[in-house]
Design a protein around this motif. Sequence first.
Motif, PDB file in Angstrom:
ATOM      1  N   ASN A   8     -91.637  -2.605 -34.226  1.00  0.00           N
ATOM      2  CA  ASN A   8     -91.273  -3.789 -33.451  1.00  0.00           C
ATOM      3  C   ASN A   8     -90.536  -4.810 -34.321  1.00  0.00           C
ATOM      4  N   LYS A   9     -90.986  -4.995 -35.580  1.00  0.00           N
ATOM      5  CA  LYS A   9     -90.273  -5.910 -36.471  1.00  0.00           C
ATOM      6  C   LYS A   9     -88.835  -5.445 -36.698  1.00  0.00           C
ATOM      7  N   TYR A  10     -88.679  -4.138 -36.848  1.00  0.00           N
ATOM      8  CA  TYR A  10     -87.341  -3.582 -37.048  1.00  0.00           C
ATOM      9  C   TYR A  10     -86.461  -3.827 -35.822  1.00  0.00           C
ATOM     10  N   GLN A  11     -87.024  -3.650 -34.623  1.00  0.00           N
ATOM     11  CA  GLN A  11     -86.269  -3.895 -33.396  1.00  0.00           C
ATOM     12  C   GLN A  11     -85.894  -5.358 -33.253  1.00  0.00           C
ATOM     13  N   GLU A  12     -86.802  -6.260 -33.622  1.00  0.00           N
ATOM     14  CA  GLU A  12     -86.499  -7.684 -33.533  1.00  0.00           C
ATOM     15  C   GLU A  12     -85.383  -8.082 -34.490  1.00  0.00           C
ATOM     16  N   LEU A  13     -85.358  -7.476 -35.667  1.00  0.00           N
ATOM     17  CA  LEU A  13     -84.284  -7.779 -36.605  1.00  0.00           C
ATOM     18  C   LEU A  13     -82.945  -7.242 -36.102  1.00  0.00           C
ATOM     19  N   LYS A  14     -82.959  -6.127 -35.400  1.00  0.00           N
ATOM     20  CA  LYS A  14     -81.727  -5.623 -34.800  1.00  0.00           C
ATOM     21  C   LYS A  14     -81.260  -6.515 -33.660  1.00  0.00           C
ATOM     22  N   GLY A  15     -82.199  -7.289 -33.095  1.00  0.00           N
ATOM     23  CA  GLY A  15     -81.846  -8.219 -32.015  1.00  0.00           C
ATOM     24  C   GLY A  15     -82.546  -7.856 -30.731  1.00  0.00           C
ATOM     25  N   ASN A  16     -83.278  -8.816 -30.155  1.00  0.00           N
ATOM     26  CA  ASN A  16     -83.944  -8.577 -28.881  1.00  0.00           C
ATOM     27  C   ASN A  16     -82.957  -8.545 -27.722  1.00  0.00           C
ATOM     28  N   ILE A  17     -81.745  -9.066 -27.939  1.00  0.00           N
ATOM     29  CA  ILE A  17     -80.674  -8.979 -26.935  1.00  0.00           C
ATOM     30  C   ILE A  17     -79.496  -8.254 -27.572  1.00  0.00           C
ATOM     31  N   ARG A  18     -79.092  -7.135 -26.989  1.00  0.00           N
ATOM     32  CA  ARG A  18     -77.967  -6.362 -27.535  1.00  0.00           C
ATOM     33  C   ARG A  18     -76.953  -6.095 -26.423  1.00  0.00           C
ATOM     34  N   VAL A  19     -75.706  -5.978 -26.825  1.00  0.00           N
ATOM     35  CA  VAL A  19     -74.617  -5.737 -25.864  1.00  0.00           C
ATOM     36  C   VAL A  19     -73.783  -4.567 -26.372  1.00  0.00           C
ATOM     37  N   MET A  20     -73.604  -3.566 -25.517  1.00  0.00           N
ATOM     38  CA  MET A  20     -72.786  -2.404 -25.859  1.00  0.00           C
ATOM     39  C   MET A  20     -71.743  -2.177 -24.768  1.00  0.00           C
ATOM     40  N   CYS A  21     -70.672  -1.520 -25.141  1.00  0.00           N
ATOM     41  CA  CYS A  21     -69.552  -1.289 -24.206  1.00  0.00           C
ATOM     42  C   CYS A  21     -69.298   0.211 -24.095  1.00  0.00           C
ATOM     43  N   ARG A  22     -69.038   0.657 -22.877  1.00  0.00           N
ATOM     44  CA  ARG A  22     -68.698   2.061 -22.658  1.00  0.00           C
ATOM     45  C   ARG A  22     -67.457   2.150 -21.775  1.00  0.00           C
ATOM     46  N   VAL A  23     -66.470   2.921 -22.224  1.00  0.00           N
ATOM     47  CA  VAL A  23     -65.234   3.138 -21.471  1.00  0.00           C
ATOM     48  C   VAL A  23     -65.304   4.518 -20.830  1.00  0.00           C
ATOM     49  N   ARG A  24     -65.220   4.560 -19.507  1.00  0.00           N
ATOM     50  CA  ARG A  24     -65.315   5.851 -18.825  1.00  0.00           C
ATOM     51  C   ARG A  24     -64.015   6.629 -18.988  1.00  0.00           C
ATOM     52  N   PRO A  25     -64.057   7.956 -18.908  1.00  0.00           N
ATOM     53  CA  PRO A  25     -62.819   8.743 -18.998  1.00  0.00           C
ATOM     54  C   PRO A  25     -62.038   8.708 -17.690  1.00  0.00           C
ATOM     55  N   VAL A  26     -60.796   9.161 -17.749  1.00  0.00           N
ATOM     56  CA  VAL A  26     -59.986   9.312 -16.535  1.00  0.00           C
ATOM     57  C   VAL A  26     -60.455  10.566 -15.810  1.00  0.00           C
ATOM     58  N   LEU A  27     -60.893  10.408 -14.566  1.00  0.00           N
ATOM     59  CA  LEU A  27     -61.485  11.522 -13.829  1.00  0.00           C
ATOM     60  C   LEU A  27     -60.436  12.418 -13.181  1.00  0.00           C
ATOM     61  N   ASP A  28     -59.283  11.821 -12.841  1.00  0.00           N
ATOM     62  CA  ASP A  28     -58.245  12.582 -12.146  1.00  0.00           C
ATOM     63  C   ASP A  28     -56.890  11.975 -12.511  1.00  0.00           C
ATOM     64  N   PRO A  29     -55.890  12.792 -12.880  1.00  0.00           N
ATOM     65  CA  PRO A  29     -54.567  12.239 -13.216  1.00  0.00           C
ATOM     66  C   PRO A  29     -53.965  11.397 -12.094  1.00  0.00           C
ATOM     67  N   SER A  30     -54.385  11.655 -10.850  1.00  0.00           N
ATOM     68  CA  SER A  30     -53.822  10.901  -9.725  1.00  0.00           C
ATOM     69  C   SER A  30     -54.353   9.470  -9.664  1.00  0.00           C
ATOM     70  N   GLU A  31     -55.340   9.126 -10.505  1.00  0.00           N
ATOM     71  CA  GLU A  31     -55.875   7.760 -10.499  1.00  0.00           C
ATOM     72  C   GLU A  31     -54.829   6.740 -10.930  1.00  0.00           C
ATOM     73  N   GLY A  32     -53.863   7.159 -11.725  1.00  0.00           N
ATOM     74  CA  GLY A  32     -52.825   6.231 -12.161  1.00  0.00           C
ATOM     75  C   GLY A  32     -52.721   6.177 -13.671  1.00  0.00           C
ATOM     76  N   GLU A  33     -51.849   5.286 -14.150  1.00  0.00           N
ATOM     77  CA  GLU A  33     -51.639   5.154 -15.589  1.00  0.00           C
ATOM     78  C   GLU A  33     -52.828   4.477 -16.251  1.00  0.00           C
ATOM     79  N   THR A  34     -53.056   4.826 -17.522  1.00  0.00           N
ATOM     80  CA  THR A  34     -54.156   4.226 -18.270  1.00  0.00           C
ATOM     81  C   THR A  34     -53.669   2.986 -19.014  1.00  0.00           C
ATOM     82  N   ALA A  35     -54.603   2.060 -19.213  1.00  0.00           N
ATOM     83  CA  ALA A  35     -54.296   0.852 -19.983  1.00  0.00           C
ATOM     84  C   ALA A  35     -54.382   1.174 -21.473  1.00  0.00           C
ATOM     85  N   LYS A  36     -53.876   0.280 -22.295  1.00  0.00           N
ATOM     86  CA  LYS A  36     -53.910   0.484 -23.737  1.00  0.00           C
ATOM     87  C   LYS A  36     -55.219  -0.071 -24.288  1.00  0.00           C
ATOM     88  N   ILE A  37     -56.171   0.832 -24.535  1.00  0.00           N
ATOM     89  CA  ILE A  37     -57.479   0.459 -25.092  1.00  0.00           C
ATOM     90  C   ILE A  37     -57.667   1.258 -26.374  1.00  0.00           C
TER      91      ILE A  37
END
Length: 531
Positions: free
Chosen positions: A188-217
């Motif tokens: 628990n001490k280790y988790q608290e030092l990592k931060g009790n509030i964390r934020v992560m980001c996930r970018v989904r893949p393109v599921l179908d080429p017909s969805e359109g052009e991709t942005a620059k990420i």
Amino acid sequence: MEVAQRRNRYEVEDKQRAHKLEMDELRHEFKGEVDQLKREHREALEAMERRHRAELADEQTHKSRELQELRIRLGAEQQDLNLELLKKEREIQDMRSQVEALRSDLDREQTLKGALKQKITEMEATNMTLEERMRGLQDQVAFLESGSKQQADSFANMQARLQEALRIAEEARQKLIKEETERRVLFNKYQELKGNIRVMCRVRPVLDPSEGETAKITFPDTKTSSQIDVTGPEEKSSLGVINRKVLPFEFDRVFDPSVHNEEVFGEISQLVQSALDGYNVCIFCYGQTGSGKTYTMSSGDGMIPRATHMIYDNITKLQEKSWTYTMEGSFVEVYNEELHDLLAPGRESDPKKRLEIRHDEARKQTTVLNCKTVALDSPDKVEAMLKQAQNNRSVAATKANERSSRSHSVFILKLVGENSATNERCEGTLNLVDLAGSERLKHSQAEGERMKETQNINKSLACLGDVIEALGRGSAHVPYRNSKLTHLLQYSLGGNSKTLMFVMVSPLEAHLKETITSLRFATKVSYSKRC
């Protein structure tokens, strides 16, 4: 007639000369008056100009003095900010040193735990051997009871050795139980030092080429990246040239489109362990419709099934340390600022059975009255509950997505553990939240009832951001009651609870503005937790 005409002509000429003289005199008088007026006007203008010049000089002196004072004050504030920044950097350095020390302690404890497990395995093997020998000795009891002193002494010696082996095995078991208690504290001490509030980001893949052009990420480093760079929309520069601005966003971890759910769960498995250890945990997915929230949370290999399988596996392992657990699950949704039970739809129509939130301040636990709970004693029950809840969840079509989730779904897993050897008891809650799609009204083009839904969704999401921001600042007042969602999750967002936010984004160019809006919201949450 001629004499009369001459006389008349002379009279006219005399009158003309008299009139000319009179006109010359008037011109002379008027010229003098005009010159006098010009002189007076010029003198008045000069006096007024001198006065304005004096006032302007005074004003410039005053403004110069104010500007100098402002520069001095800004310089002092800048110096204070630099000192505060140095102080924060020293604090961060100290915290990093503490994290490294705790990591070393945790590695040492894990090594010790592995050695103890191996020793217990050896003891168990020894016990089995001794039990087999004991069964063989029981066959000789009749002979040992014959009165032979030598054989009786041999039996007594074997019995003493057996008791000693059993004592050593019990001591090892008690030591392992104690190590488990110490592991929970250190973890628990280790988790608290990592931060009790964390934020992560996930970018989904393109599921179908017909969805359109991709942005620059782009990701600076696909292996250890905690930053994502997004090329923003076109804008005019000061020279009138159209350009595209690169917007960097930094989080605790960024998952690119090639990452699977298994690797994502590897990041949250420690928080699931914290729930088993008796802490309240909240993991939620935020983002626009179609960004992969429900897939990440509730798909066949999503966070909810993986979390429950991990819990079942760990409960089985903890039984050898005298821990027994009971697990109950419930599934609710927040729709238009009202709570609905996804496991028993239709009960809210009865006023006596409407869902109500109740908080236990002493235990830091939340109960939803009239909500159906299911005892979860196998993974199959979890899968059946997920299927039933998904069928009952409120969905509707919007211009942003053909099948858009219009409610926040909250999977509530209550874990109660008891240790028969130490009489310890722990009670934790794991909340896995699939938030409704976050669309701007202009983008979703919602009308009528759909517009009301979108407004309520955006309000509750804004309230969630305000709560996390207030918690990050350490504010004395946290506005939990501003929305049903934050009121429900009150004890899983503040205090010693653990909170993880996944911001889900789409890689498509058509969704770029919504992606930037989502990333800015997540950045606000990420920044507030570091304040």
